[in-house]
Design an enzyme around this catalytic site. Structure first.
Site, PDB file in Angstrom:
ATOM      1  N   HIS A   1      18.371 -12.725 -17.067  1.00  0.00           N
ATOM      2  CA  HIS A   1      17.672 -12.321 -15.837  1.00  0.00           C
ATOM      3  C   HIS A   1      16.159 -12.577 -15.911  1.00  0.00           C
ATOM      4  O   HIS A   1      15.383 -11.873 -15.275  1.00  0.00           O
ATOM      5  CB  HIS A   1      17.961 -10.857 -15.481  1.00  0.00           C
ATOM      6  CG  HIS A   1      19.368 -10.645 -14.995  1.00  0.00           C
ATOM      7  ND1 HIS A   1      19.703 -10.577 -13.666  1.00  0.00           N
ATOM      8  CD2 HIS A   1      20.530 -10.522 -15.674  1.00  0.00           C
ATOM      9  CE1 HIS A   1      21.015 -10.396 -13.543  1.00  0.00           C
ATOM     10  NE2 HIS A   1      21.544 -10.377 -14.751  1.00  0.00           N
TER      11      HIS A   1
ATOM     12  N   ASP B   1      15.089 -15.804 -15.295  1.00  0.00           N
ATOM     13  CA  ASP B   1      14.787 -17.034 -14.539  1.00  0.00           C
ATOM     14  C   ASP B   1      14.150 -16.748 -13.174  1.00  0.00           C
ATOM     15  O   ASP B   1      13.218 -17.441 -12.772  1.00  0.00           O
ATOM     16  CB  ASP B   1      15.994 -17.974 -14.437  1.00  0.00           C
ATOM     17  CG  ASP B   1      17.190 -17.419 -13.705  1.00  0.00           C
ATOM     18  OD1 ASP B   1      17.218 -16.201 -13.389  1.00  0.00           O
ATOM     19  OD2 ASP B   1      18.131 -18.196 -13.439  1.00  0.00           O
TER      20      ASP B   1
ATOM     21  N   GLY C   1      34.774 -17.274 -12.229  1.00  0.00           N
ATOM     22  CA  GLY C   1      34.501 -15.844 -12.311  1.00  0.00           C
ATOM     23  C   GLY C   1      34.323 -15.345 -13.730  1.00  0.00           C
ATOM     24  O   GLY C   1      34.392 -14.148 -13.992  1.00  0.00           O
ATOM     25  N   ALA C   2      34.094 -16.277 -14.671  1.00  0.00           N
ATOM     26  CA  ALA C   2      33.945 -15.868 -16.072  1.00  0.00           C
ATOM     27  C   ALA C   2      32.485 -15.819 -16.492  1.00  0.00           C
ATOM     28  O   ALA C   2      32.176 -15.554 -17.641  1.00  0.00           O
ATOM     29  CB  ALA C   2      34.702 -16.847 -16.964  1.00  0.00           C
TER      30      ALA C   2
ATOM     31  N   SER D   1      30.914 -21.925 -13.006  1.00  0.00           N
ATOM     32  CA  SER D   1      31.780 -22.899 -12.334  1.00  0.00           C
ATOM     33  C   SER D   1      31.183 -23.275 -10.979  1.00  0.00           C
ATOM     34  O   SER D   1      31.352 -24.405 -10.513  1.00  0.00           O
ATOM     35  CB  SER D   1      33.187 -22.342 -12.163  1.00  0.00           C
ATOM     36  OG  SER D   1      33.147 -21.140 -11.428  1.00  0.00           O
TER      37      SER D   1
ATOM     38  N   GLU E   1      22.772 -22.648  -3.169  1.00  0.00           N
ATOM     39  CA  GLU E   1      23.287 -21.329  -3.561  1.00  0.00           C
ATOM     40  C   GLU E   1      22.486 -20.213  -2.860  1.00  0.00           C
ATOM     41  O   GLU E   1      23.049 -19.257  -2.349  1.00  0.00           O
ATOM     42  CB  GLU E   1      23.185 -21.197  -5.080  1.00  0.00           C
ATOM     43  CG  GLU E   1      23.858 -19.987  -5.617  1.00  0.00           C
ATOM     44  CD  GLU E   1      25.097 -20.284  -6.443  1.00  0.00           C
ATOM     45  OE1 GLU E   1      25.413 -21.458  -6.703  1.00  0.00           O
ATOM     46  OE2 GLU E   1      25.763 -19.320  -6.808  1.00  0.00           O
TER      47      GLU E   1
ATOM     48  N   ASP F   1      21.406 -21.730 -14.141  1.00  0.00           N
ATOM     49  CA  ASP F   1      22.730 -22.366 -14.189  1.00  0.00           C
ATOM     50  C   ASP F   1      22.637 -23.840 -13.822  1.00  0.00           C
ATOM     51  O   ASP F   1      23.160 -24.715 -14.506  1.00  0.00           O
ATOM     52  CB  ASP F   1      23.703 -21.674 -13.219  1.00  0.00           C
ATOM     53  CG  ASP F   1      23.788 -20.176 -13.443  1.00  0.00           C
ATOM     54  OD1 ASP F   1      23.366 -19.719 -14.512  1.00  0.00           O
ATOM     55  OD2 ASP F   1      24.262 -19.467 -12.537  1.00  0.00           O
TER      56      ASP F   1
END
Ligand code: GLA
Length: 386
Positions: A32, A34, A121-122, A126, A159, A171
């Site tokens: 957290h 970024d 969701g891991a 993705s 996003e 990401d």
């Protein structure tokens, strides 16, 4: 995996296919930081999203996935945000929209086939992998000529603006710029990246809890808002020119004004301020070959997330505690947004399935649930052919 053979039999196709693949990522350290102007280190992993894109001769867009996700057909002139089961398409449609605002012309539509070895969701990004694979395929198919760094920034915009998640650049930057044998260092203030050698004969293991990631959306937004509130209050307390980003505040400055900050905001700020410095220190220590000290900072990072940022869970804490007891583990921590998802371990040579299985067994005894393991190495990054 032969994805190029897959195609929709019913749609008109013209020019040859563009095939793009993008890896998932693991956040090594910099939790957290970024969206607070700080440093992050991450690695691409050898689980990937693959897309095959074919230009059509009409204005139609057809999205299909190998996974049991609903297909979608729409008109290029009516691209809208999807909801429910079709929400997976927003990562693709968001890229279409931001690329168009950046001047990419799509005179006709396309068919896009998606498949993936990357769990959804891991906490392994993705969504960023789908955005980057789509962006690279669109840029190649329609002659956009966007660089990887540009695609990363545009994917983040997709996003933020289309999907509606206020994420930072971690990401997308790691997925776009990562590669074998290296970590990507992102300085979120300048948005510059550089490569840091991944220490030889060490490994990365992911321990996925399968805990509902549902909290993560609201939890992430809440932490984002708290970090902004802490920064704004610190600007008032410290005076003009201070705290452009939350990470600019030094630990000493933060201590000095502790009494004037609401306790919760103080702890959120302490996590970000110390985590940024841990990430900086990890780069120095990796360059100096100080593996034990790096591992220690990974454990400290988890502790800071747990206590100060409160984005860990009982299950993630349990996994990290078990990993801490293992000789083959140099360091371990939660990775990514938190609130469920996965923990990662950085391991010495020789750490293998037997050791990982001990953690899985302990987890099953404690929670009566399955812990999924993935052994990873920093793997090749974004790739496009066509
Ligand atoms: C998610 C977000 C990233 C980053 C991490 C936490 O992965 O997408 O931008 O904020 O959480 O470090």
């Amino acid at each position: 995996m032969d994805v190029t053979s897959k195609r929709s039999a019913t749609t008109p196709l013209d020019a040859s296919a563009v095939h793009a693949t993008a890896p998932g990522r693991v956040e090594f350290i910099g939790n957290h930081t970024d969206y607070n102007g700080g440093w992050v280190l991450g690695a691409t992993i050898d689980r990937r999203v693959e897309v095959v894109l074919r230009r059509r001769t009409d204005r139609g867009v057809r999205l299909e996935s190998e996974a049991s996700l609903p297909s979608l057909e729409l008109d290029l002139d009516r691209v809208e945000r999807q909801s429910g089961e079709q929400a997976w398409a927003n990562y693709v449609l968001g890229m279409v929209e931001v690329l168009r605002t950046e001047g990419l012309e799509l005179p006709e539509g396309f068919d896009l086939w998606v498949e993936s070895t990357l769990p959804v969701g891991a906490g392994l990004s993705s969504s960023a992998a789908l955005e980057l694979a789509t962006g690279a395929a669109l840029s190649t198919a329609y002659g956009g000529g966007f660089t990887r760094a540009e695609l990363a920034r545009l994917a983040r915009r997709a996003e933020n603006e289309f999907v509606g998640v206020p994420c930072g650049l971690l990401d997308q930057a790691v997925v776009a710029m990562g590669g074998a044998d290296r970590l990507v260092r992102l300085d979120a203030r300048t948005e510059e990246t550089s490569a840091v050698s991944f220490p030889s004969e060490t490994g990365l293991w992911i321990f996925r809890t399968h805990q509902a990631h549902a909290l993560s959306d609201s939890g992430y937004q809440e932490r984002f808002d708290e970090a902004r509130a802490a920064r704004d209050r610190l600007r008032e307390l410290l005076g003009p020119g201070e705290a452009e980003h939350l990470v600019d505040v030094t630990p000493a400055q933060l201590e000095a004004v502790q009494a004037d900050l609401p306790e919760r905001l103080y702890r959120r700020a302490r996590h970000v301020v110390t985590e940024h410095r841990r990430a900086e220190r990890v780069v120095e220590l990796l360059e100096a070959g100080e593996r034990e000290a790096v591992g220690q900072l990974l454990f400290e990072s988890h502790e800071s997330s747990r206590v100060d940022y409160e984005n860990s869970t009982e299950a993630l804490d349990f996994v990290v505690d078990r990993l801490k007891e293992q000789e083959g583990v140099l360091g371990a921590r939660l990775t990514g947004a938190g609130f469920g998802g996965a923990a990662m371990a950085w391991t010495r040579a020789g750490y293998g399935n037997a050791e990982a299985q001990n953690v899985v067994n302990a987890y099953a005894d404690r929670f009566g649930a399955e812990l999924e393991t993935l052994a990873c190495q920093p793997a090749s990054g974004l790739n496009v052919e066509g």
